[in-house]
Design an enzyme around this catalytic site. Structure first.
Site, PDB file in Angstrom:
ATOM      1  N   ALA A  60      43.700  45.669  44.556  1.00  0.00           N
ATOM      2  CA  ALA A  60      43.950  46.996  44.006  1.00  0.00           C
ATOM      3  C   ALA A  60      45.434  47.127  43.697  1.00  0.00           C
ATOM      4  O   ALA A  60      46.245  46.303  44.123  1.00  0.00           O
ATOM      5  CB  ALA A  60      43.518  48.078  44.995  1.00  0.00           C
ATOM      6  N   LYS A  61      45.738  48.170  42.943  1.00  0.00           N
ATOM      7  CA  LYS A  61      47.115  48.400  42.524  1.00  0.00           C
ATOM      8  C   LYS A  61      48.072  48.423  43.724  1.00  0.00           C
ATOM      9  O   LYS A  61      49.206  47.984  43.643  1.00  0.00           O
ATOM     10  CB  LYS A  61      47.133  49.742  41.801  1.00  0.00           C
ATOM     11  CG  LYS A  61      48.083  49.941  40.635  1.00  0.00           C
ATOM     12  CD  LYS A  61      48.295  48.809  39.725  1.00  0.00           C
ATOM     13  CE  LYS A  61      49.530  49.086  38.858  1.00  0.00           C
ATOM     14  NZ  LYS A  61      50.157  47.907  38.351  1.00  0.00           N
TER      15      LYS A  61
END
Ligand code: GLU
Length: 296
Positions: free
Chosen positions: A234-235
């Site tokens: 994820a970011k």
């Protein structure tokens, strides 16, 4: 005919895991001389508005790697009439349950999908109009407690329960499980390549495809890219887009193609040529300290 689609939700930039899945779908379609379509899943208006410009950046990122799609981009936000007609053609009922009530009534393990136990299926007309004054209803499909089997290139035959899942949320938004099925039928999709995190929803979606008069696709649920703790990338894992990493397109293709077991190919055409005839992209990959290695 082999028609696959890539269906990003325009909520954040495409990271290495998203691009790797897109690459796998593109390769599987092109190997068969098939089509690879693009659908932007932008129904969640609040989230999409918050992520302004994301759709353009996602499409640019795909194009830069040579992941060209066929035809026009399809946007879910422009297809509400189709979803409305599909809901009208199905057996449905109104559901007033809160998330909490469903959690309490359902036996699913914590955090997993909770099959709906059918609490609101038999409400009388009087009861429904009383409850409507308290909260707006969601619309659920009356599935009759079905089971459905899908064919997945990696997992083989997968049979799963089909509960009375939500078609329209109680804020009026069409649900993901409905829109994805209506669109796949309408776009003529025959093959669906996507992350293995969606395998669990495949029997439900394939069942709905049948109810709406379509033929279920063949699936290829492929391994995800995870962080060193084994969680989906994820970011928040830091620099995980080719841009963040300062990678030229050819370098990004090489990194991703290697992680798919194809070697450091520097273009999608090279990757296609390097792809064995029986390639299935079973394995995921781990992103750790700047390297992407196959997961075990
Ligand atoms: N829009 C979904 C996602 O970004 C993908 C849906 C699908 O491929 O069926 O996770």
């Amino acid at each position: 005919m082999h028609i696959d689609r890539y269906a990003p939700s325009p909520t954040s930039d495409l990271h290495l895991g998203n691009l790797r899945t897109a690459m796998a779908g593109w390769l599987l379609a092109r190997r068969e001389g098939g089509r690879w379509l693009m659908r932007v899943e932008d129904l969640d208006r609040a989230r999409v508005r918050a992520a302004d410009g994301t759709e353009r950046r996602q499409l640019d990122a795909l194009r830069r790697l040579g992941l060209e799609w066929d035809g026009e981009v399809v946007r879910q936000s422009e297809r509400l009439e189709l979803y409305r007609a599909a809901v009208a053609s199905l057996p449905t009922y109104e559901c007033f349950c809160t998330r909490r009530e469903i959690a309490e009534a359902s036996s699913a393990p914590h955090g997993g999908y909770r099959p709906y136990p059918g609490t609101c299926r038999g409400l009388s007309g009087a009861e429904r109009s009383r409850r409507r004054d308290e909260r707006p209803p969601a619309i659920r499909v009356d599935s009759g407690g079905a089971e459905f089997t899908v064919i997945d290139a990696t997992a083989g035959e997968v049979t799963g329960p089909v509960d009375d899942f939500v078609l329209v949320r109680n804020d009026g938004q069409f649900a993901y499980n409905l829109a994805v099925v209506v669109d796949d039928i309408d776009m003529g999709v025959t093959h669906i390549t996507r992350g293995v995190d969606l395998l669990e929803s495949a029997p439900r979606q394939a069942w709905l495809t049948r109810q709406l008069g379509g033929s279920p696709s063949r699936y290829a649920h492929i391994g995800l890219v995870v962080n060193p703790r084994g969680e989906r990338l994820a970011k928040r894992d830091g620099a995980v887009t080719p841009n963040d990493l300062g990678l030229e397109p050819a370098e990004a293709v090489a990194l991703l193609a290697s992680s798919l077991g194809l070697g450091p190919c520097r273009s999608m055409d090279e990757a296609l040529a390097a792809m064995p005839g029986d390639q299935r992209f079973v394995e995921g990959a781990v992103w750790s300290e700047g390297t992407l290695s196959p997961s075990r």
